[in-house]
Design a protein around this motif. Structure first.
Motif, PDB file in Angstrom:
ATOM      1  N   THR A 213       0.832  -1.206   0.000  1.00 12.72           N
ATOM      2  CA  THR A 213       0.000   0.000   0.000  1.00 12.72           C
ATOM      3  C   THR A 213       0.864   1.252   0.000  1.00 12.72           C
ATOM      4  O   THR A 213       0.642   2.181  -0.788  1.00 12.72           O
ATOM      5  CB  THR A 213      -0.921  -0.007   1.229  1.00 12.72           C
ATOM      6  OG1 THR A 213      -1.740  -1.176   1.207  1.00 12.72           O
ATOM      7  CG2 THR A 213      -1.801   1.232   1.242  1.00 12.72           C
ATOM      8  N   SER A 287      -6.725   2.050  -6.149  1.00 11.01           N
ATOM      9  CA  SER A 287      -7.640   0.925  -5.957  1.00 11.01           C
ATOM     10  C   SER A 287      -6.883  -0.372  -5.745  1.00 11.01           C
ATOM     11  O   SER A 287      -7.278  -1.214  -4.921  1.00 11.01           O
ATOM     12  CB  SER A 287      -8.585   0.801  -7.160  1.00 11.01           C
ATOM     13  OG  SER A 287      -9.350   1.970  -7.325  1.00 11.01           O
ATOM     14  N   LEU A 288      -5.791  -0.539  -6.480  1.00 14.51           N
ATOM     15  CA  LEU A 288      -4.949  -1.714  -6.273  1.00 14.51           C
ATOM     16  C   LEU A 288      -4.370  -1.734  -4.867  1.00 14.51           C
ATOM     17  O   LEU A 288      -4.313  -2.789  -4.221  1.00 14.51           O
ATOM     18  CB  LEU A 288      -3.828  -1.740  -7.311  1.00 14.51           C
ATOM     19  CG  LEU A 288      -2.812  -2.882  -7.194  1.00 14.51           C
ATOM     20  CD1 LEU A 288      -3.505  -4.221  -7.347  1.00 14.51           C
ATOM     21  CD2 LEU A 288      -1.701  -2.729  -8.226  1.00 14.51           C
ATOM     22  N   ILE A 290      -5.693  -0.381  -2.167  1.00 14.06           N
ATOM     23  CA  ILE A 290      -6.774  -0.701  -1.228  1.00 14.06           C
ATOM     24  C   ILE A 290      -7.110  -2.189  -1.292  1.00 14.06           C
ATOM     25  O   ILE A 290      -7.321  -2.846  -0.260  1.00 14.06           O
ATOM     26  CB  ILE A 290      -8.019   0.156  -1.546  1.00 14.06           C
ATOM     27  CG1 ILE A 290      -7.704   1.629  -1.268  1.00 14.06           C
ATOM     28  CG2 ILE A 290      -9.216  -0.294  -0.721  1.00 14.06           C
ATOM     29  CD1 ILE A 290      -8.798   2.574  -1.729  1.00 14.06           C
ATOM     30  N   TRP A 291      -7.135  -2.756  -2.504  1.00 12.72           N
ATOM     31  CA  TRP A 291      -7.438  -4.184  -2.648  1.00 12.72           C
ATOM     32  C   TRP A 291      -6.369  -5.047  -1.986  1.00 12.72           C
ATOM     33  O   TRP A 291      -6.684  -6.023  -1.287  1.00 12.72           O
ATOM     34  CB  TRP A 291      -7.562  -4.540  -4.124  1.00 12.72           C
ATOM     35  CG  TRP A 291      -7.885  -5.987  -4.343  1.00 12.72           C
ATOM     36  CD1 TRP A 291      -9.100  -6.592  -4.282  1.00 12.72           C
ATOM     37  CD2 TRP A 291      -6.928  -7.035  -4.640  1.00 12.72           C
ATOM     38  NE1 TRP A 291      -8.974  -7.927  -4.520  1.00 12.72           N
ATOM     39  CE2 TRP A 291      -7.664  -8.240  -4.744  1.00 12.72           C
ATOM     40  CE3 TRP A 291      -5.551  -7.058  -4.826  1.00 12.72           C
ATOM     41  CZ2 TRP A 291      -7.054  -9.447  -5.033  1.00 12.72           C
ATOM     42  CZ3 TRP A 291      -4.939  -8.258  -5.116  1.00 12.72           C
ATOM     43  CH2 TRP A 291      -5.677  -9.438  -5.215  1.00 12.72           C
ATOM     44  N   LEU A 292      -5.108  -4.706  -2.194  1.00  8.45           N
ATOM     45  CA  LEU A 292      -4.035  -5.478  -1.558  1.00  8.45           C
ATOM     46  C   LEU A 292      -4.117  -5.391  -0.039  1.00  8.45           C
ATOM     47  O   LEU A 292      -3.928  -6.397   0.656  1.00  8.45           O
ATOM     48  CB  LEU A 292      -2.676  -4.958  -2.041  1.00  8.45           C
ATOM     49  CG  LEU A 292      -2.291  -5.285  -3.481  1.00  8.45           C
ATOM     50  CD1 LEU A 292      -1.003  -4.561  -3.864  1.00  8.45           C
ATOM     51  CD2 LEU A 292      -2.133  -6.791  -3.675  1.00  8.45           C
ATOM     52  N   ASN A 294      -6.820  -4.849   1.830  1.00  8.46           N
ATOM     53  CA  ASN A 294      -7.969  -5.607   2.330  1.00  8.46           C
ATOM     54  C   ASN A 294      -7.828  -7.105   2.091  1.00  8.46           C
ATOM     55  O   ASN A 294      -8.327  -7.911   2.887  1.00  8.46           O
ATOM     56  CB  ASN A 294      -9.258  -5.099   1.662  1.00  8.46           C
ATOM     57  CG  ASN A 294      -9.565  -3.669   2.034  1.00  8.46           C
ATOM     58  OD1 ASN A 294      -9.160  -3.180   3.093  1.00  8.46           O
ATOM     59  ND2 ASN A 294     -10.288  -2.966   1.169  1.00  8.46           N
ATOM     60  N   ARG A 295      -7.140  -7.467   1.003  1.00  4.63           N
ATOM     61  CA  ARG A 295      -7.020  -8.891   0.665  1.00  4.63           C
ATOM     62  C   ARG A 295      -6.042  -9.611   1.571  1.00  4.63           C
ATOM     63  O   ARG A 295      -6.290 -10.762   1.980  1.00  4.63           O
ATOM     64  CB  ARG A 295      -6.578  -9.010  -0.804  1.00  4.63           C
ATOM     65  CG  ARG A 295      -6.276 -10.440  -1.260  1.00  4.63           C
ATOM     66  CD  ARG A 295      -7.524 -11.300  -1.272  1.00  4.63           C
ATOM     67  NE  ARG A 295      -7.262 -12.619  -1.782  1.00  4.63           N
ATOM     68  CZ  ARG A 295      -6.720 -13.611  -1.082  1.00  4.63           C
ATOM     69  NH1 ARG A 295      -6.372 -13.408   0.181  1.00  4.63           N
ATOM     70  NH2 ARG A 295      -6.525 -14.795  -1.636  1.00  4.63           N
TER      71      ARG A 295
END
Length: 300
Positions: A213, A287-288, A290-292, A294-295
């Protein structure tokens, strides 16, 4: 006695005396916060609406398939700027991410904080994170471009932007490593693992979300920089794509600056369309991130 009775609607675990409401200072402070937030959101929304409205006539395939054209702006595009941005950011990530992550590992896991040279490194990292980007442009021009003889190329721009975002990558990676509980390290060492095995197999996998992030957000800052690249010779009119690190280049912020300074109205639509493309790239990167987060985030 009435003043000592707790209200029935008070939140659990938060006692509140009956008959005593929220102080006016606290209400005024909350109102100030909401007002500031509303002003910022309204101006941002208005700016985005204006940019999209101006860019709408040129938001088609021409903007990324055609090259710049100062004679006929109706057919001009920003392909060279888009490809130059991708080249510069890709090599910036290649240079700064491994260096920043390894530096963070050393400072958090190996460095003795009582040693004077480690204290000096800490102070310099904190100071470099606050240096204006134009200073890095002057440094890149004097040392990398002219001193090392790399010239006004993609390599020079990538190294300069790497220096710009390196302190941010180091700080974000250190925070992610520091967030891993010490009990994980102690358990791994107690089972016979070496320090490097503990870092590689336990600490780094747990710190990946925070490091990824922070790294992507640092690159998001680099992708919007124009001031240092103007000093490094990011040309405003290029009709070819970079073919290597020794190629001349231009990037979207510089191309936008060039178009917006033109007198004809057609260039305003072109600049707005390029701004939308740059915003799309930035939003995709964020967005990538945030996805990383949360994932792969773990709760300890």
């Amino acid at each position: 006695m009435a003043s000592s009775v707790l209200e029935h609607d008070a939140p659990p675990g938060v006692p509140r005396l009956k008959g005593r409401g929220t102080p006016w200072r606290e209400r005024f402070f909350r109102l100030s916060l909401w007002t500031s937030l509303a002003v910022g959101v309204i101006f941002l929304a208005g700016l985005l609406i204006y940019v999209v409205y101006e860019a709408w006539p040129r938001l088609d395939s021409r903007i990324w398939t055609n090259f710049p054209d100062i004679i006929d702006p109706t057919n001009a595009g920003a392909q060279s700027a888009i490809m130059g941005t991708i080249w510069v950011i890709a090599f910036t990530a290649l240079y700064c991410l491994p260096t920043g992550i390894l530096a963070a590992i050393y400072l958090e896991e190996y460095a003795d904080p009582e040693r004077w040279w480690n204290k000096l490194i800490e102070i310099n990292i904190q100071n470099l994170a606050a240096v204006p980007s134009i200073v890095y442009g002057i440094l890149g021009l004097g040392v990398i471009s002219r001193g090392l003889g790399f010239g006004q190329t993609v390599l020079t721009a990538s190294l300069t932007l790497s220096l710009l975002v390196l302190p941010i990558v180091i700080i974000a990676s250190r925070e992610a490593i520091r967030a891993v509980p010490q009990s994980i390290r102690q358990a791994s060492l107690a089972l016979g693992a070496t320090q490097w095995q503990t870092i590689r197999l336990q600490v780094l996998p747990a710190a990946v979300p925070g490091m990824a992030t922070g790294s992507i957000l640092a690159l998001s800052r680099a992708i919007g920089e124009a001031a240092p690249l103007l000093l490094l010779g990011g040309l405003t009119f290029i009709t070819f794509n970079p073919t290597g690190v020794q190629s001349q280049f231009t990037v979207l912020p510089i191309q936008i600056f060039n178009w917006i300074s033109q007198s004809r109205a057609e260039f305003v639509s072109l600049a707005s369309a390029a701004i939308v493309i740059l915003l799309v790239i930035l939003l995709a990167m964020n967005s990538l991130a945030i996805w990383l987060r949360n994932r792969y985030a773990r709760r300890w």
